[in-house]
Design a protein around this motif. Structure first.
Motif, PDB file in Angstrom:
ATOM      1  N   PRO A   7      44.893 -40.516  41.769  1.00  0.00           N
ATOM      2  CA  PRO A   7      44.891 -41.946  41.471  1.00  0.00           C
ATOM      3  C   PRO A   7      46.061 -42.321  40.557  1.00  0.00           C
ATOM      4  CG  PRO A   7      43.025 -40.833  40.422  1.00  0.00           C
ATOM      5  CD  PRO A   7      43.729 -39.830  41.246  1.00  0.00           C
ATOM      6  N   LYS A   8      46.589 -43.510  40.763  1.00  0.00           N
ATOM      7  CA  LYS A   8      47.759 -43.964  40.025  1.00  0.00           C
ATOM      8  C   LYS A   8      47.564 -43.944  38.513  1.00  0.00           C
ATOM      9  CE  LYS A   8      51.157 -47.705  39.889  1.00  0.00           C
ATOM     10  NZ  LYS A   8      51.885 -47.053  38.886  1.00  0.00           N
ATOM     11  N   PRO A   9      46.441 -44.384  37.953  1.00  0.00           N
ATOM     12  CA  PRO A   9      46.301 -44.325  36.493  1.00  0.00           C
ATOM     13  C   PRO A   9      46.429 -42.902  35.937  1.00  0.00           C
ATOM     14  CG  PRO A   9      44.616 -45.747  37.418  1.00  0.00           C
ATOM     15  CD  PRO A   9      45.309 -45.084  38.565  1.00  0.00           C
TER      16      PRO A   9
ATOM     17  N   ARG B 114      49.350 -41.769  33.430  1.00  0.00           N
ATOM     18  CA  ARG B 114      49.014 -41.163  32.137  1.00  0.00           C
ATOM     19  C   ARG B 114      49.729 -39.822  31.971  1.00  0.00           C
ATOM     20  NH1 ARG B 114      43.984 -40.017  32.876  1.00  0.00           N
ATOM     21  NH2 ARG B 114      44.223 -37.763  32.855  1.00  0.00           N
ATOM     22  N   LEU B 115      49.745 -39.028  33.035  1.00  0.00           N
ATOM     23  CA  LEU B 115      50.435 -37.735  32.974  1.00  0.00           C
ATOM     24  C   LEU B 115      51.944 -37.909  32.800  1.00  0.00           C
ATOM     25  CD1 LEU B 115      48.494 -35.712  35.681  1.00  0.00           C
ATOM     26  CD2 LEU B 115      48.422 -35.416  33.199  1.00  0.00           C
TER      27      LEU B 115
ATOM     28  N   GLN C  73      56.354 -38.017  26.454  1.00  0.00           N
ATOM     29  CA  GLN C  73      56.138 -37.747  25.026  1.00  0.00           C
ATOM     30  C   GLN C  73      56.482 -36.301  24.695  1.00  0.00           C
ATOM     31  OE1 GLN C  73      52.039 -38.855  24.544  1.00  0.00           O
ATOM     32  NE2 GLN C  73      52.530 -40.953  23.960  1.00  0.00           N
ATOM     33  N   TRP C  74      56.065 -35.360  25.544  1.00  0.00           N
ATOM     34  CA  TRP C  74      56.387 -33.957  25.311  1.00  0.00           C
ATOM     35  C   TRP C  74      57.886 -33.722  25.392  1.00  0.00           C
ATOM     36  CZ3 TRP C  74      53.621 -30.579  22.938  1.00  0.00           C
ATOM     37  CH2 TRP C  74      52.244 -30.645  22.973  1.00  0.00           C
ATOM     38  N   ARG C  75      58.545 -34.411  26.317  1.00  0.00           N
ATOM     39  CA  ARG C  75      60.001 -34.273  26.448  1.00  0.00           C
ATOM     40  C   ARG C  75      60.699 -34.769  25.187  1.00  0.00           C
ATOM     41  NH1 ARG C  75      60.476 -36.897  30.847  1.00  0.00           N
ATOM     42  NH2 ARG C  75      60.127 -35.087  32.159  1.00  0.00           N
TER      43      ARG C  75
END
Length: 96
Positions: free
Chosen positions: A30-32, A36-37, A43-45
């Motif tokens: 699903p798109k959400p 989110r991923l 953020q991790w990058r």
């Protein structure tokens, strides 16, 4: 329906069954969840880039510190060599 295999039943359901099987297998999401991923990956990058920059700064500071120590050691070695040559020369002059 004689087939007890759930995959066979879902595939017989047509396009919706195929989509459901793909969803269960994790090939579609699903798109959400994907959004989110993607946000979490960004953020991790950013955290990785920040940590890498900090590590580079630490590495450069350590290199500068080591360079200064190596220069001092080299200067000490040159001074010791000059003193030993002077001592050797004076000893050879004293004992002709």
């Amino acid at each position: 329906m004689q087939d007890p295999n759930i995959i066979g039943v879902l595939l017989q359901a047509g396009c919706a069954g195929v989509a459901f099987v793909l969803f269960l297998k994790g090939w579609i999401a699903p798109k959400p969840s994907v959004d989110r991923l993607a946000k979490e990956a960004e953020q991790w990058r950013k955290l990785y880039e920040t940590e890498r920059a900090a590590h580079d700064l630490t590495r450069k500071a350590h290199a500068e510190e080591t360079r200064a120590e190596l220069q001092a050691a080299a200067e000490g070695s040159r001074t010791a060599m000059a003193l030993l040559e002077e001592i050797k020369q004076r000893q050879s002059e004293a004992h002709p």
